[in-house]
Write an enzyme that holds these catalytic residues in place. Structure first.
Site, mmCIF file in Angstrom:
data_model
loop_
_atom_site.group_PDB
_atom_site.id
_atom_site.type_symbol
_atom_site.label_atom_id
_atom_site.label_comp_id
_atom_site.label_asym_id
_atom_site.label_seq_id
_atom_site.Cartn_x
_atom_site.Cartn_y
_atom_site.Cartn_z
ATOM 1 C CG ASN A 62 -2.078 -1.012 1.032
ATOM 2 O OD1 ASN A 62 -3.053 -0.743 0.343
ATOM 3 N ND2 ASN A 62 -1.943 -2.186 1.640
ATOM 4 C CB ALA B 153 -3.531 -10.964 -2.201
ATOM 5 C CE1 TYR B 154 0.866 -9.278 0.495
ATOM 6 C CE2 TYR B 154 0.358 -9.898 -1.773
ATOM 7 C CZ TYR B 154 0.993 -10.159 -0.567
ATOM 8 O OH TYR B 154 1.749 -11.287 -0.432
ATOM 9 C CG MET B 155 -3.794 -2.827 -3.751
ATOM 10 S SD MET B 155 -2.602 -1.569 -3.263
ATOM 11 C CE MET B 155 -3.674 -0.147 -3.029
#
Length: 314
Positions: free
Chosen positions: A228, A273-275
């Site tokens: 992010n 999967a990450y944001m």
């Protein structure tokens, strides 16, 4: 949850599709609410009610490249997104403490475990590399930060290049220029005469976990934060440098692609999967671009953190 095998709209208890599931199985109610992509193969649907499925894994299937794709219920996704927001804020709040730990221990003359922990944390907060468990190195030769060896470090007079193959056989390359504060500590740790020896030879998984525990976060949280953070930095840089600016949608797509290239996975995995979705929703606002263009990166980051924090508090 029992795994049921899916074929042409029907469910079976075996992967040879010989034993059909009863028509009154609650999994059929779940199928009425979801659409299984036609390109998926080897699909497994989990036996549960629709109410249960809202908060759980619903089905799994293989894409054209043989990768397993996982599909979750709406509430599970919402909870996961909210968790990412909290992780982003939590890590941001302890970054000063982490940097203090690095600054204190990286000045040591010896290369004891605390010195190695400082270099480890500096590398992690710069590149957000996967942790690198020993079992993954043994099972499939997957390398991460903890399992880097001297052979993965290439030293030249003006830079150091870190090259290794990580998860899913993805090749990673990170460059540390001589002007970077990591250059000298990394040079000090590297031993060219022992290529097969671990770079962090005085650390273990337990020591790293104990170190990170003092900050109230997990090692994987740093990677979530890092994706992010990298997205925000790239977004801010793009707003400042691209003229004329593309639409917010195209700008976000470009920035996600740039971010994925830095952290070493596909744009879809970066986003899925990450944001933190609160961040993605925030930067979609055209009016917000005017704010970005008038701020330093630190000011921009602070604005984003305050917004995400207010969203999680609400």
């Amino acid at each position: 949850m029992r795994a049921l095998f899916y074929k042409d709209g029907k469910l079976f208890t075996d992967n040879n599709f010989l034993n059909p599931v009863s028509d009154n199985n609650p999994a059929y109610e779940v199928l009425q609410h979801v659409k299984i992509p036609t390109h998926l193969t080897d699909v497994v649907v989990y036996g549960q009610t629709w109410e249960e499925a809202l908060t759980r894994l619903i089905f799994v299937g293989s894409d054209s490249k043989g990768r397993r794709q996982y599909f979750y219920g709406k509430m599970h996704v919402q909870n996961r997104n909210a968790k990412r927001d909290r992780i982003f804020v939590r890590v941001y709040n302890v970054m000063k403490r982490i940097n203090c730990f690095i600054n204190k221990n990286i000045k040591k003359s010896s290369t004891d475990s605390n010195y190695q922990l400082a270099v480890f944390m500096l590398m992690e907060t710069m590149f957000f590399i996967r942790f690198g468990k020993m079992k993954y190195l043994k099972e499939n030769e997957t390398v991460g930060l903890l399992t880097l060896k001297n052979k993965h470090i290439e030293i030249s007079p003006d830079k150091i290049v870190i090259k290794f193959v990580g998860k899913d056989k993805v090749s990673h390359e990170f460059v540390v220029h001589k002007s970077n504060r990591l250059y000298k500590p990394l040079l000090k740790l590297t031993d060219d005469s022992s290529p097969e020896e671990f770079l962090f030879n005085k650390l273990s998984e337990r020591k790293v976990y104990e170190c990170i525990k003092q900050f109230g976060i997990r090692i994987k949280d740093l990677r979530t934060y890092g994706v992010n953070y990298t997205f925000l930095y790239n977004f801010w840089t793009n707003v400042k440098s691209i003229s004329p600016l593309p639409s917010p949608k195209k700008l976000i797509a470009l920035t996600i692609k740039q971010t994925a290239e830095v952290v070493g996975h596909t744009p879809s995995i970066s986003k899925r999967a990450y944001m933190a979705t609160t961040i993605l929703e925030m930067v979609k606002d055209k009016n917000f671009l005017d704010v970005v263009s008038k701020t330093t990166f630190d000011e921009f980051l602070s604005i984003v953190v305050d917004h995400v924090k207010s969203s999680t508090d609400g």
